[in-house]
Design a protein around this motif. Structure first.
Motif, PDB file in Angstrom:
ATOM      1  N   ALA A 107       6.294 -12.910   6.298  1.00 54.24           N
ATOM      2  CA  ALA A 107       7.721 -13.234   6.410  1.00 54.24           C
ATOM      3  C   ALA A 107       8.551 -12.210   5.665  1.00 54.24           C
ATOM      4  O   ALA A 107       8.121 -11.645   4.657  1.00 54.24           O
ATOM      5  CB  ALA A 107       7.990 -14.630   5.853  1.00 54.24           C
ATOM      6  N   GLY A 108       9.737 -11.981   6.183  1.00 58.78           N
ATOM      7  CA  GLY A 108      10.726 -11.157   5.490  1.00 58.78           C
ATOM      8  C   GLY A 108      11.993 -11.962   5.355  1.00 58.78           C
ATOM      9  O   GLY A 108      12.441 -12.586   6.326  1.00 58.78           O
ATOM     10  N   LEU A 109      12.534 -12.008   4.134  1.00 61.10           N
ATOM     11  CA  LEU A 109      13.803 -12.731   3.987  1.00 61.10           C
ATOM     12  C   LEU A 109      14.869 -11.773   3.504  1.00 61.10           C
ATOM     13  O   LEU A 109      14.624 -10.911   2.663  1.00 61.10           O
ATOM     14  CB  LEU A 109      13.643 -13.942   3.077  1.00 61.10           C
ATOM     15  CG  LEU A 109      13.455 -13.807   1.576  1.00 61.10           C
ATOM     16  CD1 LEU A 109      14.784 -13.724   0.847  1.00 61.10           C
ATOM     17  CD2 LEU A 109      12.695 -15.017   1.062  1.00 61.10           C
ATOM     18  N   ASP A 110      16.054 -11.899   4.096  1.00 57.90           N
ATOM     19  CA  ASP A 110      17.192 -11.072   3.708  1.00 57.90           C
ATOM     20  C   ASP A 110      18.284 -11.985   3.173  1.00 57.90           C
ATOM     21  O   ASP A 110      18.815 -12.817   3.904  1.00 57.90           O
ATOM     22  CB  ASP A 110      17.705 -10.283   4.915  1.00 57.90           C
ATOM     23  CG  ASP A 110      18.959  -9.488   4.573  1.00 57.90           C
ATOM     24  OD1 ASP A 110      19.024  -8.977   3.436  1.00 57.90           O
ATOM     25  OD2 ASP A 110      19.863  -9.400   5.416  1.00 57.90           O
ATOM     26  N   SER A 111      18.583 -11.817   1.885  1.00 54.67           N
ATOM     27  CA  SER A 111      19.647 -12.578   1.244  1.00 54.67           C
ATOM     28  C   SER A 111      20.882 -11.689   1.173  1.00 54.67           C
ATOM     29  O   SER A 111      21.031 -10.887   0.264  1.00 54.67           O
ATOM     30  CB  SER A 111      19.206 -13.027  -0.158  1.00 54.67           C
ATOM     31  OG  SER A 111      20.220 -13.756  -0.796  1.00 54.67           O
ATOM     32  N   SER A 112      21.746 -11.797   2.186  1.00 56.96           N
ATOM     33  CA  SER A 112      22.934 -10.947   2.266  1.00 56.96           C
ATOM     34  C   SER A 112      24.067 -11.584   1.454  1.00 56.96           C
ATOM     35  O   SER A 112      23.880 -12.658   0.888  1.00 56.96           O
ATOM     36  CB  SER A 112      23.346 -10.799   3.732  1.00 56.96           C
ATOM     37  OG  SER A 112      24.144 -11.902   4.102  1.00 56.96           O
ATOM     38  N   GLN A 169       7.373  -4.583   4.809  1.00 58.50           N
ATOM     39  CA  GLN A 169       6.917  -4.283   3.454  1.00 58.50           C
ATOM     40  C   GLN A 169       5.853  -5.290   3.007  1.00 58.50           C
ATOM     41  O   GLN A 169       4.849  -4.922   2.381  1.00 58.50           O
ATOM     42  CB  GLN A 169       8.101  -4.297   2.481  1.00 58.50           C
ATOM     43  CG  GLN A 169       7.728  -3.810   1.085  1.00 58.50           C
ATOM     44  CD  GLN A 169       8.779  -4.167   0.053  1.00 58.50           C
ATOM     45  OE1 GLN A 169       9.034  -5.346  -0.192  1.00 58.50           O
ATOM     46  NE2 GLN A 169       9.385  -3.168  -0.553  1.00 58.50           N
ATOM     47  N   ALA A 170       6.060  -6.569   3.349  1.00 62.58           N
ATOM     48  CA  ALA A 170       5.077  -7.609   3.006  1.00 62.58           C
ATOM     49  C   ALA A 170       3.739  -7.335   3.687  1.00 62.58           C
ATOM     50  O   ALA A 170       2.670  -7.484   3.082  1.00 62.58           O
ATOM     51  CB  ALA A 170       5.610  -8.991   3.400  1.00 62.58           C
ATOM     52  N   PRO A 211       6.071   1.379  -3.415  1.00 62.04           N
ATOM     53  CA  PRO A 211       6.485   0.782  -2.144  1.00 62.04           C
ATOM     54  C   PRO A 211       5.484  -0.210  -1.544  1.00 62.04           C
ATOM     55  O   PRO A 211       5.879  -1.182  -0.921  1.00 62.04           O
ATOM     56  CB  PRO A 211       6.657   1.986  -1.225  1.00 62.04           C
ATOM     57  CG  PRO A 211       6.937   3.124  -2.139  1.00 62.04           C
ATOM     58  CD  PRO A 211       6.147   2.847  -3.384  1.00 62.04           C
ATOM     59  N   SER A 212       4.186   0.049  -1.747  1.00 61.71           N
ATOM     60  CA  SER A 212       3.184  -0.843  -1.152  1.00 61.71           C
ATOM     61  C   SER A 212       2.552  -1.777  -2.183  1.00 61.71           C
ATOM     62  O   SER A 212       1.602  -2.496  -1.874  1.00 61.71           O
ATOM     63  CB  SER A 212       2.089  -0.015  -0.467  1.00 61.71           C
ATOM     64  OG  SER A 212       1.425   0.800  -1.420  1.00 61.71           O
ATOM     65  N   ASP A 213       3.082  -1.770  -3.413  1.00 60.06           N
ATOM     66  CA  ASP A 213       2.532  -2.650  -4.459  1.00 60.06           C
ATOM     67  C   ASP A 213       3.006  -4.082  -4.264  1.00 60.06           C
ATOM     68  O   ASP A 213       4.087  -4.321  -3.713  1.00 60.06           O
ATOM     69  CB  ASP A 213       2.984  -2.183  -5.847  1.00 60.06           C
ATOM     70  CG  ASP A 213       2.361  -0.861  -6.257  1.00 60.06           C
ATOM     71  OD1 ASP A 213       1.388  -0.448  -5.608  1.00 60.06           O
ATOM     72  OD2 ASP A 213       2.871  -0.236  -7.219  1.00 60.06           O
ATOM     73  N   SER A 217       5.708  -9.085  -2.039  1.00 61.69           N
ATOM     74  CA  SER A 217       5.770  -7.620  -2.150  1.00 61.69           C
ATOM     75  C   SER A 217       6.901  -7.216  -3.097  1.00 61.69           C
ATOM     76  O   SER A 217       7.599  -8.055  -3.662  1.00 61.69           O
ATOM     77  CB  SER A 217       5.953  -6.990  -0.768  1.00 61.69           C
ATOM     78  OG  SER A 217       7.194  -7.372  -0.202  1.00 61.69           O
ATOM     79  N   ALA A 218       7.097  -5.903  -3.250  1.00 63.31           N
ATOM     80  CA  ALA A 218       8.041  -5.388  -4.250  1.00 63.31           C
ATOM     81  C   ALA A 218       9.474  -5.819  -3.990  1.00 63.31           C
ATOM     82  O   ALA A 218      10.253  -6.003  -4.915  1.00 63.31           O
ATOM     83  CB  ALA A 218       7.962  -3.859  -4.279  1.00 63.31           C
ATOM     84  N   GLY A 219       9.834  -5.983  -2.710  1.00 65.90           N
ATOM     85  CA  GLY A 219      11.227  -6.251  -2.367  1.00 65.90           C
ATOM     86  C   GLY A 219      12.048  -4.981  -2.438  1.00 65.90           C
ATOM     87  O   GLY A 219      11.592  -3.957  -2.955  1.00 65.90           O
TER      88      GLY A 219
END
Length: 479
Positions: free
Chosen positions: A5-10, A421-422, A207-209, A221-223
Motif C-alpha cells: 500500500a501507498g498512502l499520500d497525506s496531502s 517504495q514499499a 531509498p530502499s531501506d 518503508s522510508a517514506g
C-alpha cells in the motif's frame, strides 16, 4: 510477491492505493478528507491520523505486506523531549514566516551562502524558516522543542508505534533548509541559527531501506515528500522533466548531482531513488489564464482555450509577460505583468487568449532553460495539472518547450510512488530486489505529443517573448 500500500497525506486529504508488488497495478483504493476546515497554517497532526484511519476503513489494508508514506512537504512538527507535539504543526507556505526568511538569509551572509550550504535559499514555506518564526514569536514553544519531524516522518513514527528511533529519507530532508543534498548531511548549526538551540533530527535512511516493522509484522518503508513520491510514481528518470501547472508553476528534472545556485532560482532537492531533483518555480502559471478569462468575461478555462485556438502561433505579435504577482523566475518580486505588441489588428479577444497561454508556457520555458543552462538533460517533459488537458496548452507546449511532451492520465501518483517504495523495501528485505534498483512497474498511461513541424514556429514565439522580456526587464536572468 504480494500486495503493498501507498498512502499520500496531502494538505487536504489522505488517499491510499493498494498495488500488486510486481506490476504496480492498483487493486483497490481509499480516500478521506482531513477533518480540518479550509487550509489553516496550524494543523493538529492527529487530524492526519484520523483521516488515515478513515481512508483505510473497510478492510482496505487486508493482506498488505508493506506500506509507504508520502506526505505534504514543508510541514514542521515540533515535539518535546517526551515526543508530544509542542504546538500544532506549521504547514504550507506560511506568510507569517516571510520576515523570518529574510532574517535567516541575512544571518548567514546572503543568498549565495545558503545556496552553498544546503542548495536552497530560505523561503516562508520551509521548516528552517518556520523554526525562526517560532523562536521569534513563540519563545516558550521554541524552548520546549526538542525533536523536529516533518509530516511523513511523524506518520511513519506513529505507524511504527512511536519507537525511540525516528527516521526520514533524503527527499524529505532536502526540503528542510538544514540538510544538504550535495553532502548528504545535516547542518545542525543552521537549526541552532533558526531555533536558538539544537534539536534532535531524524536519521536519514536510504531509498530502499525500511523504517521498521509494526508489531503486526507490517513493513514500513522510508517514506518521502509528495513531490518525490509523485516523481517516483510517474517513473521519471534521467532526461525527464516534470512541469506542474498549478496557480503557480514548477519545473523539476532528474539529475545525477546536486546543483548549488547562488541566484536562488534552483532549489536543490533529492529524489526518492538516490538521484537529485533540481526544482525551479514560477509564481504565475494557471493564475495567468484565470485572470485573462475574467478580463475577457469568460466563465472557465475551457472557454479561454477554445477562444485561443481561433488565433495563430505568435498571437498576431501580442506578447504577455505573465508576471502578475511579481515573479520568482526571473527574480522580479515587485514587478507587474506586461502586454506588448498592441496593434489595431492584434486587439482581438482570441489573440489575447492565445497570448495568455503562450506567455504562461514561455515563462515555464524560461524555468526549463535555467535547468538546461546548468547541464540538465531534458528530452521528455511530463505535463501535470488539470490545465494540461486544455487543447490550447497541448497545441503549444511541445514546440515552445522544444521537446516531447507527455500528458499522463490523472492518477494518484504520489500514493502510487509511496506504494512502489514499499514494494522496493519489501523486495530488498526478502532478498528478491537489488537495493540500488527499484521495481520496474508499468509506466503511467499517457498521451504523447511531439513538436514535429511546429518546432521552428514555437522557437520563433519563444524569441518574440524573450525579446519583449529583455526590453522590459534587461538582464533579468543575469542578476
Amino acid at each position: 510477491m504480494g500486495i503493498v500500500a501507498g498512502l499520500d497525506s496531502s494538505p487536504d486529504f489522505t488517499r491510499i492505493v493498494v498495488c500488486d508488488t510486481d506490476t504496480g497495478a492498483v487493486l483497490r483504493q481509499g480516500y478521506a478528507p482531513h477533518p480540518v476546515e479550509g487550509r489553516p497554517s496550524d494543523v493538529d497532526p492527529q487530524a492526519w491520523l484520523l483521516s488515515l484511519g478513515e481512508a483505510a476503513g473497510g478492510g482496505l489494508l487486508e493482506g498488505v505486506q508493506a506500506i509507504g508514506v508520502s506526505a505534504q512537504q514543508n510541514a514542521l512538527v515540533p515535539l518535546d523531549a517526551q515526543g508530544n507535539t509542542v504546538r500544532p504543526a506549521l504547514v504550507g507556505a506560511d506568510k507569517r514566516a516571510q520576515v523570518a526568511a529574510a532574517d535567516l538569509i541575512d544571518a548567514l551572509g546572503g543568498r549565495e551562502a545558503w545556496a552553498q550550504a544546503v542548495g536552497c535559499v530560505p523561503q516562508a514555506a520551509q521548516p528552517v524558516t518556520k523554526l525562526r518564526w517560532l523562536a521569534k514569536n513563540e519563545t516558550e514553544n521554541a524552548r520546549r522543542t526538542a525533536v523536529l519531524l516533518q509530516a511523513h516522518d511523524w506518520l511513519v513514527w506513529q505507524l511504527l508505534g512511536r519507537p525511540v528511533r525516528r527516521t526520514t529519507d533524503r527527499g524529505g530532508a532536502s526540503g528542510t533548509g538544514y540538510w544538504s543534498a550535495a553532502t548528504g548531511a545535516y547542518r545542525p548549526d543552521l537549526v541552532e541559527l533558526a531555533l536558538g538551540h539544537q534539536a534532535m533530527l531524524p536519521e536519514v535512511i536510504g531509498p530502499s531501506d525500511a523504517a521498521g516493522t509494526t508489531p503486526e509484522g507490517l513493513l514500513i518503508s522510508a517514506g518521502t515528500g509528495e513531490t518525490m513520491a509523485a516523481a517516483f510514481g510517474l517513473g521519471i528518470g534521467l532526461g525527464d522533466a516534470v512541469v506542474s501547472l498549478g496557480a503557480s508553476g514548477s519545473v523539476m528534472a532528474v539529475h545525477p548531482e546536486a546543483l548549488a545556485d547562488q541566484s536562488g532560482m534552483i532549489t536543490s532537492l533529492a529524489d526518492a531513488t538516490g538521484m537529485h531533483l533540481p526544482v525551479v518555480t514560477t509564481l504565475n502559471a494557471v493564475r495567468t489564464l484565470r485572470g485573462t478569462a475574467e478580463l475577457l468575461g469568460l466563465p472557465d478555462l475551457e472557454s479561454l482555450s477554445e477562444l485561443a485556438m481561433k488565433s495563430t502561433p505568435g498571437s498576431h505579435g501580442l506578447v504577455l509577460l505573465p508576471y502578475l504577482e511579481g515573479e520568482r523566475t526571473p527574480n522580479l518580486p515587485h514587478t507587474a505583468g506586461t502586454l506588448a505588441g498592441l496593434r489595431r489588428e492584434s486587439m482581438k479577444p482570441e489573440h489575447l487568449a492565445r497570448a495568455a497561454f503562450e506567455g504562461m508556457l514561455c515563462g515555464l520555458g524560461d524555468a526549463l532553460d535555467v535547468l538546461r543552462g546548468r547541464g540538465v538533460d531534458v528530452r521528455r517533459i511530463f505535463l501535470l495539472g488539470p490545465a494540461a488537458e486544455l487543447p490550447a496548452v497541448q497545441a503549444s507546449a511541445p514546440s515552445l518547450f522544444g521537446a516531447q511532451v507527455v500528458v499522463p492520465q490523472p492518477a494518484d501518483y504520489a500514493a502510487i510512488g509511496a506504494a512502489r517504495q514499499a514494494a522496493w523495501a519489501l523486495g530488498v528485505s526478502q532478498g528478491t530486489l537489488d537495493p540500488r534498483t527499484p521495481p520496474a512497474w508499468q509506466g503511467a498511461a499517457a498521451q504523447v505529443l511531439e513538436p514535429g513541424d511546429e518546432l521552428a514556429v514555437g522557437q520563433a514565439v519563444r524569441q518574440q517573448f524573450t525579446a519583449v522580456r529583455e526590453q522590459t526587464h534587461p538582464g533579468a536572468f543575469r542578476g
